[in-house]
Design a protein around this motif. Structure first.
Motif, PDB file in Angstrom:
ATOM      1  N   ASP A  67       0.817  -1.206   0.000  1.00 35.24           N
ATOM      2  CA  ASP A  67       0.000   0.000   0.000  1.00 35.24           C
ATOM      3  C   ASP A  67       0.853   1.259   0.000  1.00 35.24           C
ATOM      4  OD1 ASP A  67      -2.267  -1.550   0.009  1.00 35.24           O
ATOM      5  OD2 ASP A  67      -2.510  -1.503   2.199  1.00 35.24           O
ATOM      6  N   ALA A  68       1.994   1.212   0.685  1.00 35.82           N
ATOM      7  CA  ALA A  68       2.877   2.382   0.708  1.00 35.82           C
ATOM      8  C   ALA A  68       3.434   2.665  -0.685  1.00 35.82           C
ATOM      9  CB  ALA A  68       4.008   2.146   1.706  1.00 35.82           C
ATOM     10  N   VAL A  69       3.799   1.604  -1.408  1.00 32.48           N
ATOM     11  CA  VAL A  69       4.301   1.806  -2.769  1.00 32.48           C
ATOM     12  C   VAL A  69       3.184   2.338  -3.673  1.00 32.48           C
ATOM     13  CG1 VAL A  69       5.195   0.604  -4.798  1.00 32.48           C
ATOM     14  CG2 VAL A  69       6.147   0.118  -2.541  1.00 32.48           C
ATOM     15  N   LEU A  70       1.981   1.804  -3.521  1.00 35.97           N
ATOM     16  CA  LEU A  70       0.852   2.302  -4.305  1.00 35.97           C
ATOM     17  C   LEU A  70       0.599   3.775  -4.025  1.00 35.97           C
ATOM     18  CD1 LEU A  70      -1.832  -0.531  -4.259  1.00 35.97           C
ATOM     19  CD2 LEU A  70      -0.712   0.448  -6.268  1.00 35.97           C
ATOM     20  N   ALA A  71       0.677   4.166  -2.759  1.00 33.60           N
ATOM     21  CA  ALA A  71       0.468   5.568  -2.407  1.00 33.60           C
ATOM     22  C   ALA A  71       1.548   6.452  -2.994  1.00 33.60           C
ATOM     23  CB  ALA A  71       0.420   5.708  -0.884  1.00 33.60           C
ATOM     24  N   ALA A  72       2.784   5.953  -3.026  1.00 41.79           N
ATOM     25  CA  ALA A  72       3.872   6.745  -3.590  1.00 41.79           C
ATOM     26  C   ALA A  72       3.735   6.879  -5.113  1.00 41.79           C
ATOM     27  CB  ALA A  72       5.211   6.104  -3.246  1.00 41.79           C
ATOM     28  N   GLY A 102       9.627   9.436 -17.093  1.00 39.95           N
ATOM     29  CA  GLY A 102      10.006   8.974 -15.767  1.00 39.95           C
ATOM     30  C   GLY A 102      11.452   8.519 -15.699  1.00 39.95           C
ATOM     31  N   ASP A 103      12.039   8.614 -14.489  1.00 47.98           N
ATOM     32  CA  ASP A 103      13.411   8.193 -14.223  1.00 47.98           C
ATOM     33  C   ASP A 103      13.347   6.948 -13.346  1.00 47.98           C
ATOM     34  OD1 ASP A 103      16.042   7.847 -13.584  1.00 47.98           O
ATOM     35  OD2 ASP A 103      16.403   9.920 -12.995  1.00 47.98           O
ATOM     36  N   ALA A 104      13.757   5.806 -13.908  1.00 48.74           N
ATOM     37  CA  ALA A 104      13.641   4.539 -13.186  1.00 48.74           C
ATOM     38  C   ALA A 104      14.510   4.539 -11.929  1.00 48.74           C
ATOM     39  CB  ALA A 104      14.015   3.374 -14.101  1.00 48.74           C
ATOM     40  N   ASP A 105      15.706   5.114 -12.014  1.00 51.36           N
ATOM     41  CA  ASP A 105      16.601   5.116 -10.855  1.00 51.36           C
ATOM     42  C   ASP A 105      16.038   5.981  -9.725  1.00 51.36           C
ATOM     43  OD1 ASP A 105      18.353   3.474 -12.221  1.00 51.36           O
ATOM     44  OD2 ASP A 105      19.514   5.157 -13.029  1.00 51.36           O
ATOM     45  N   ALA A 106      15.543   7.172 -10.068  1.00 53.34           N
ATOM     46  CA  ALA A 106      14.965   8.041  -9.046  1.00 53.34           C
ATOM     47  C   ALA A 106      13.717   7.403  -8.445  1.00 53.34           C
ATOM     48  CB  ALA A 106      14.640   9.409  -9.642  1.00 53.34           C
ATOM     49  N   LEU A 107      12.935   6.742  -9.284  1.00 55.36           N
ATOM     50  CA  LEU A 107      11.733   6.069  -8.788  1.00 55.36           C
ATOM     51  C   LEU A 107      12.088   4.935  -7.850  1.00 55.36           C
ATOM     52  CD1 LEU A 107       8.674   5.670  -8.840  1.00 55.36           C
ATOM     53  CD2 LEU A 107       8.975   4.244 -10.868  1.00 55.36           C
ATOM     54  N   ALA A 108      13.127   4.172  -8.199  1.00 53.33           N
ATOM     55  CA  ALA A 108      13.546   3.061  -7.329  1.00 53.33           C
ATOM     56  C   ALA A 108      14.027   3.580  -5.979  1.00 53.33           C
ATOM     57  CB  ALA A 108      14.640   2.247  -8.019  1.00 53.33           C
ATOM     58  N   ALA A 109      14.775   4.665  -5.988  1.00 52.03           N
ATOM     59  CA  ALA A 109      15.247   5.226  -4.728  1.00 52.03           C
ATOM     60  C   ALA A 109      14.082   5.728  -3.869  1.00 52.03           C
ATOM     61  CB  ALA A 109      16.230   6.369  -5.004  1.00 52.03           C
ATOM     62  N   ARG A 110      13.109   6.329  -4.500  1.00 48.95           N
ATOM     63  CA  ARG A 110      11.948   6.839  -3.770  1.00 48.95           C
ATOM     64  C   ARG A 110      11.142   5.696  -3.148  1.00 48.95           C
ATOM     65  NH1 ARG A 110       7.012  10.347  -6.521  1.00 48.95           N
ATOM     66  NH2 ARG A 110       5.729  10.563  -4.640  1.00 48.95           N
ATOM     67  N   LEU A 111      10.961   4.619  -3.894  1.00 43.99           N
ATOM     68  CA  LEU A 111      10.167   3.512  -3.376  1.00 43.99           C
ATOM     69  C   LEU A 111      10.919   2.712  -2.320  1.00 43.99           C
ATOM     70  CD1 LEU A 111       8.488   2.214  -6.671  1.00 43.99           C
ATOM     71  CD2 LEU A 111       7.591   3.823  -4.982  1.00 43.99           C
ATOM     72  N   ASN A 112      12.218   2.587  -2.489  1.00 48.39           N
ATOM     73  CA  ASN A 112      12.997   1.842  -1.496  1.00 48.39           C
ATOM     74  C   ASN A 112      13.060   2.562  -0.163  1.00 48.39           C
ATOM     75  OD1 ASN A 112      14.596  -0.766  -2.344  1.00 48.39           O
ATOM     76  ND2 ASN A 112      14.464   0.508  -4.184  1.00 48.39           N
ATOM     77  N   ALA A 113      12.826   3.874  -0.173  1.00 50.42           N
ATOM     78  CA  ALA A 113      12.777   4.589   1.091  1.00 50.42           C
ATOM     79  C   ALA A 113      11.565   4.180   1.915  1.00 50.42           C
ATOM     80  CB  ALA A 113      12.751   6.100   0.820  1.00 50.42           C
ATOM     81  N   ARG A 114      10.528   3.672   1.266  1.00 50.76           N
ATOM     82  CA  ARG A 114       9.327   3.214   1.970  1.00 50.76           C
ATOM     83  C   ARG A 114       9.276   1.700   2.104  1.00 50.76           C
ATOM     84  NH1 ARG A 114       4.145   6.962   0.268  1.00 50.76           N
ATOM     85  NH2 ARG A 114       5.178   8.986   0.444  1.00 50.76           N
ATOM     86  N   ALA A 115       9.742   1.015   1.060  1.00 51.90           N
ATOM     87  CA  ALA A 115       9.710  -0.451   1.071  1.00 51.90           C
ATOM     88  C   ALA A 115      11.027  -0.956   0.502  1.00 51.90           C
ATOM     89  CB  ALA A 115       8.526  -0.973   0.253  1.00 51.90           C
TER      90      ALA A 115
END
Length: 327
Positions: free
Chosen positions: A96-101, A151-164
């Motif tokens: 759910d956290a990733v979905l919200a992000a 979209g930037d895949a690397d920036a997105l991965a960093a953002r999502l890994n901060a939550r999950a």
């Protein structure tokens, strides 16, 4: 009187042009050449249809694959690292956290989390259709962007890994590149096939013209010695060949039309929305032509003029070259 004499001379010249002894109907028969050109036109139509279809499918597939990002969230039911919000006393799960992000991602047009049924359908080719997998399946989320490459895949991965942590972000650019390479190779093969068909058609027309020149050699030498120019003789042969080639191209187009409509109907589900897969309302030849995509219809309509042009040019070159060798 002068006008009457000039008119008489023009009539005599016109009659002499029609009865100059070339007898092109005997030199270039009107049966074999159209049949051969018709066969070449059908082959060219199939090759051009393949090139057009490869281009259309490539544009759709590569654009679709390049604009989708797949996100995998291991252990989706575990608590996320993000702090709970005021209206949510319990922490969000990782999924759910990733979905919200992802919900407020700029440029994203759709966010879809695959449910259990969809995941089982994806895995069934490898794990069977029994369902009830003992494996802990990750959450799989599809992120659709408005355009390819957004979209930037690397920036997105960093953002999502901060939550999950351990969340995987996979851009489908590898598949889009492979599909693009496949489509380009298919187009290249189709263009090579068209060039081969054109070369064979030109060689066939040249051979037919040389045979006609040999059959009427004495007559050609006679009128050539009497003052007929190379352009006049080549023009007579070229017009005859162009008419026969146009006829053959037209026959080939008519023969290829039902095949192209059938191929277009079969490829419609892969090239557009499901509504395009409905059978076309093809009543008569005009209806069949309307059922074709515009590039294929234009290609089909251009076959006969292209065959006539190839026949005219080939005959001009062949006859002029042959006449230069006369003593």
């Amino acid at each position: 009187m002068a006008d009457r004499a000039a008119s008489g001379r023009r009539a005599s010249w016109s009659q002499a042009r029609r009865a100059d002894g070339l007898a092109l109907r005997n030199a270039i028969p009107d049966r074999l050449l159209p049949v051969l050109v018709a066969a070449m036109a059908v082959l060219a139509a199939m090759a051009l249809a393949g090139a057009t279809g490869a281009r259309v499918l490539s544009a759709r597939w590569t654009t679709g694959a390049a604009s989708i990002v797949t996100v995998q969230v291991p252990r989706p039911d575990d608590p996320a690292l993000s702090a709970p919000i005021a209206a949510q006393p319990a922490p969000l799960s990782r999924g759910d956290a990733v979905l919200a992000a992802l919900a407020d991602m700029p440029g994203a047009s759709r966010v879809h989390r695959l449910d259990r049924t969809e995941l089982e359908a994806l895995l069934s080719p490898w794990l069977g259709h029994g369902g009830g997998f003992a494996l802990a399946l990750p959450a799989v989320i599809e992120l659709h962007f408005d355009r390819a490459g957004a979209g930037d895949a690397d920036a997105l991965a960093a953002r999502l890994n901060a939550r999950a942590p351990d969340t995987l972000v996979e851009r489908n650019s590898l598949w889009s590149d492979r599909l693009g390479d496949l489509a380009r190779s298919l187009q290249t093969c189709a263009i090579l096939a068209v060039l081969i068909v054109v070369a064979v058609a030109a060689a066939t027309i040249a051979a037919t013209t040389r045979a006609g020149l040999g059959a009427r050699r004495q007559a050609i030498e006679l009128i050539h010695s009497l003052g007929a120019t190379d352009g006049y003789i080549a023009g007579r042969f070229a017009r005859r060949t162009a008419v026969l080639a146009f006829t053959g191209g037209l026959i080939g187009s008519l023969l290829a039309l039902p095949l192209l409509v059938l191929l277009s109907h079969l490829a419609a589900p892969f090239a557009g929305p499901p509504a395009m897969a409905t059978p076309p309302d093809a009543s008569g030849w005009a209806g069949l032509l309307d059922a074709l995509p515009l590039p294929l219809a234009v290609t089909l309509l251009s076959l006969a003029p292209a065959a006539a042009l190839i026949g005219w040019l080939t005959t001009q070159v062949t006859v002029r070259t042959w006449l230069r060798r006369l003593p």
